[in-house]
Design a protein around this motif. Structure first.
Motif, PDB file in Angstrom:
ATOM      1  N   ASP A   1      76.886  11.981  32.302  1.00 32.51           N
ATOM      2  CA  ASP A   1      78.098  12.637  31.812  1.00 32.51           C
ATOM      3  C   ASP A   1      78.057  14.095  32.275  1.00 32.51           C
ATOM      4  O   ASP A   1      77.130  14.827  31.936  1.00 32.51           O
ATOM      5  CB  ASP A   1      78.130  12.550  30.282  1.00 32.51           C
ATOM      6  N   PRO A   2      79.054  14.538  33.066  1.00 29.01           N
ATOM      7  CA  PRO A   2      79.017  15.907  33.587  1.00 29.01           C
ATOM      8  C   PRO A   2      79.020  16.968  32.482  1.00 29.01           C
ATOM      9  O   PRO A   2      78.566  18.083  32.680  1.00 29.01           O
ATOM     10  CB  PRO A   2      80.269  16.020  34.458  1.00 29.01           C
ATOM     11  N   HIS A   3      79.486  16.603  31.301  1.00 29.77           N
ATOM     12  CA  HIS A   3      79.502  17.561  30.192  1.00 29.77           C
ATOM     13  C   HIS A   3      78.102  17.840  29.654  1.00 29.77           C
ATOM     14  O   HIS A   3      77.897  18.813  28.927  1.00 29.77           O
ATOM     15  CB  HIS A   3      80.403  17.049  29.064  1.00 29.77           C
ATOM     16  N   LEU A   4      77.138  16.976  29.992  1.00 31.51           N
ATOM     17  CA  LEU A   4      75.769  17.190  29.536  1.00 31.51           C
ATOM     18  C   LEU A   4      75.088  18.325  30.286  1.00 31.51           C
ATOM     19  O   LEU A   4      74.177  18.959  29.761  1.00 31.51           O
ATOM     20  CB  LEU A   4      74.936  15.917  29.721  1.00 31.51           C
ATOM     21  N   LEU A   5      75.519  18.570  31.519  1.00 33.00           N
ATOM     22  CA  LEU A   5      74.871  19.578  32.353  1.00 33.00           C
ATOM     23  C   LEU A   5      75.455  20.968  32.106  1.00 33.00           C
ATOM     24  O   LEU A   5      76.663  21.126  31.978  1.00 33.00           O
ATOM     25  CB  LEU A   5      75.001  19.225  33.824  1.00 33.00           C
ATOM     26  N   LEU A   6      74.560  21.947  32.036  1.00 36.91           N
ATOM     27  CA  LEU A   6      74.969  23.338  31.895  1.00 36.91           C
ATOM     28  C   LEU A   6      75.354  23.884  33.271  1.00 36.91           C
ATOM     29  O   LEU A   6      74.916  23.353  34.300  1.00 36.91           O
ATOM     30  CB  LEU A   6      73.817  24.161  31.313  1.00 36.91           C
ATOM     31  N   PRO A   7      76.160  24.949  33.312  1.00 36.54           N
ATOM     32  CA  PRO A   7      76.501  25.532  34.613  1.00 36.54           C
ATOM     33  C   PRO A   7      75.242  25.941  35.379  1.00 36.54           C
ATOM     34  O   PRO A   7      74.336  26.563  34.824  1.00 36.54           O
ATOM     35  CB  PRO A   7      77.335  26.764  34.232  1.00 36.54           C
ATOM     36  N   GLY A   8      75.165  25.541  36.624  1.00 38.86           N
ATOM     37  CA  GLY A   8      74.034  25.872  37.476  1.00 38.86           C
ATOM     38  C   GLY A   8      72.820  24.976  37.292  1.00 38.86           C
ATOM     39  O   GLY A   8      71.818  25.142  37.977  1.00 38.86           O
ATOM     40  N   GLU A   9      72.901  24.019  36.382  1.00 37.18           N
ATOM     41  CA  GLU A   9      71.773  23.130  36.133  1.00 37.18           C
ATOM     42  C   GLU A   9      71.760  22.021  37.186  1.00 37.18           C
ATOM     43  O   GLU A   9      72.797  21.494  37.560  1.00 37.18           O
ATOM     44  CB  GLU A   9      71.911  22.532  34.728  1.00 37.18           C
ATOM     45  N   LYS A  10      70.559  21.664  37.645  1.00 37.42           N
ATOM     46  CA  LYS A  10      70.415  20.671  38.707  1.00 37.42           C
ATOM     47  C   LYS A  10      69.823  19.376  38.135  1.00 37.42           C
ATOM     48  O   LYS A  10      68.783  19.402  37.474  1.00 37.42           O
ATOM     49  CB  LYS A  10      69.497  21.236  39.788  1.00 37.42           C
ATOM     50  N   LEU A  11      70.476  18.259  38.406  1.00 36.36           N
ATOM     51  CA  LEU A  11      69.997  16.953  37.960  1.00 36.36           C
ATOM     52  C   LEU A  11      68.815  16.529  38.827  1.00 36.36           C
ATOM     53  O   LEU A  11      68.906  16.481  40.048  1.00 36.36           O
ATOM     54  CB  LEU A  11      71.124  15.918  38.068  1.00 36.36           C
ATOM     55  N   LEU A  12      67.670  16.216  38.166  1.00 32.45           N
ATOM     56  CA  LEU A  12      66.485  15.761  38.890  1.00 32.45           C
ATOM     57  C   LEU A  12      66.314  14.247  38.808  1.00 32.45           C
ATOM     58  O   LEU A  12      65.873  13.616  39.758  1.00 32.45           O
ATOM     59  CB  LEU A  12      65.225  16.428  38.325  1.00 32.45           C
ATOM     60  N   TRP A  13      66.635  13.683  37.645  1.00 34.32           N
ATOM     61  CA  TRP A  13      66.450  12.238  37.439  1.00 34.32           C
ATOM     62  C   TRP A  13      67.272  11.805  36.237  1.00 34.32           C
ATOM     63  O   TRP A  13      67.482  12.563  35.297  1.00 34.32           O
ATOM     64  CB  TRP A  13      64.972  11.946  37.176  1.00 34.32           C
ATOM     65  N   GLN A  14      67.727  10.566  36.297  1.00 29.33           N
ATOM     66  CA  GLN A  14      68.350   9.943  35.135  1.00 29.33           C
ATOM     67  C   GLN A  14      67.984   8.471  35.133  1.00 29.33           C
ATOM     68  O   GLN A  14      67.755   7.872  36.179  1.00 29.33           O
ATOM     69  CB  GLN A  14      69.866  10.118  35.144  1.00 29.33           C
ATOM     70  N   GLY A  15      67.882   7.901  33.952  1.00 29.02           N
ATOM     71  CA  GLY A  15      67.513   6.503  33.860  1.00 29.02           C
ATOM     72  C   GLY A  15      67.581   6.000  32.435  1.00 29.02           C
ATOM     73  O   GLY A  15      68.007   6.711  31.527  1.00 29.02           O
TER      74      GLY A  15
END
Length: 176
Positions: A3-17
Motif C-alpha cells: 500500500d503506497p500510503h504505508l511508505l513515508l516520503p523518501g522511504e525506499k522499499l527493500l522487501w515485502q512478503g
C-alpha cells in the motif's frame, strides 16, 4: 503489492512478503496444547456427567464455554493463527519494518529500525525463519510475570536474506 500510503516520503522499499501459509507448530505450543488437552477433556467429562445425571439445564449449559475454550487451546488456535498469517503482510523499508494484519480488525505495527537495539534471526526450517526486531521484555515475577513480545516477521521464506537486508538497513539508519 505494498500500500503506497504505508511508505513515508523518501522511504525506499527493500522487501515485502507474507508468512508461510498453513498450520505451524512451535516449541512453545507444546505446554499450552498439553494443558488444553486436560482442560478440554475435563470439560467434556463435566458435560457428559451433567447430562447423564439429569442435572438442570443451567448446570449443563455452564460447561459449554469451558468446552469452547478447551477446543480453542487444543486445536482451534492453530487454525486462527493460520487465518491471521494469511491476512498478514510484512514490509521492510530502509527506515522501518511494518507488520500489517487485515483480519477481523485491521492492525498495523511499525518499528523504526534506528530504534531497534537487537535484531535476531531464528531459523525454523530449511528456508523459513523468523526475524525479531528487539527483545522480548518480561515484567513482574512469579505468577504475575508477563512477557511483552517484540515485533517479528514470523515464518517468512528466504528469511536469512531478509535478515541481512534488515540488519544492513538498521546499521545505515543508526549511522545516519
Amino acid at each position: 503489492m505494498v500500500d503506497p500510503h504505508l511508505l513515508l516520503p523518501g522511504e525506499k522499499l527493500l522487501w515485502q512478503g507474507q508468512p508461510a501459509p498453513g498450520l505451524r507448530f512451535e516449541a512453545k505450543d507444546a505446554l499450552l496444547s498439553l494443558f488444553g488437552c486436560f482442560f478440554f477433556g475435563f470439560s467434556l467429562f463435566w458435560e457428559y456427567q451433567a447430562y447423564n445425571m439429569g442435572a438442570p439445564v443451567s448446570f449443563q449449559i455452564f460447561g459449554l464455554p469451558f468446552i469452547a475454550v478447551g477446543a480453542y487451546l487444543v486445536i482451534l488456535r492453530y487454525f486462527w493463527e493460520a487465518y491471521e498469517r494469511g491476512k498478514t503482510t510484512y514490509v521492510l523499508t530502509d527506515k522501518r519494518a511494518i507488520i500489517s494484519i487485515d483480519g477481523l480488525r485491521r492492525r498495523q505495527n511499525t518499528v523504526t529500525l534506528a530504534s531497534v537495539d537487537e535484531l535476531t534471526f531464528e531459523e525454523k526450517s530449511s528456508d523459513l525463519g523468523t526475524i525479531v526486531f528487539g527483545r522480548d521484555v518480561k515484567t513482574g515475577s512469579g505468577k504475575s510475570q508477563r512477557t511483552s513480545y517484540a515485533p517479528r516477521f514470523k515464518f517468512i521464506p528466504a528469511a536469512k536474506r531478509v535478515y541481512q537486508l534488515a540488519d544492513g538497513a538498521r546499521i545505515k539508519s543508526i549511522e545516519a
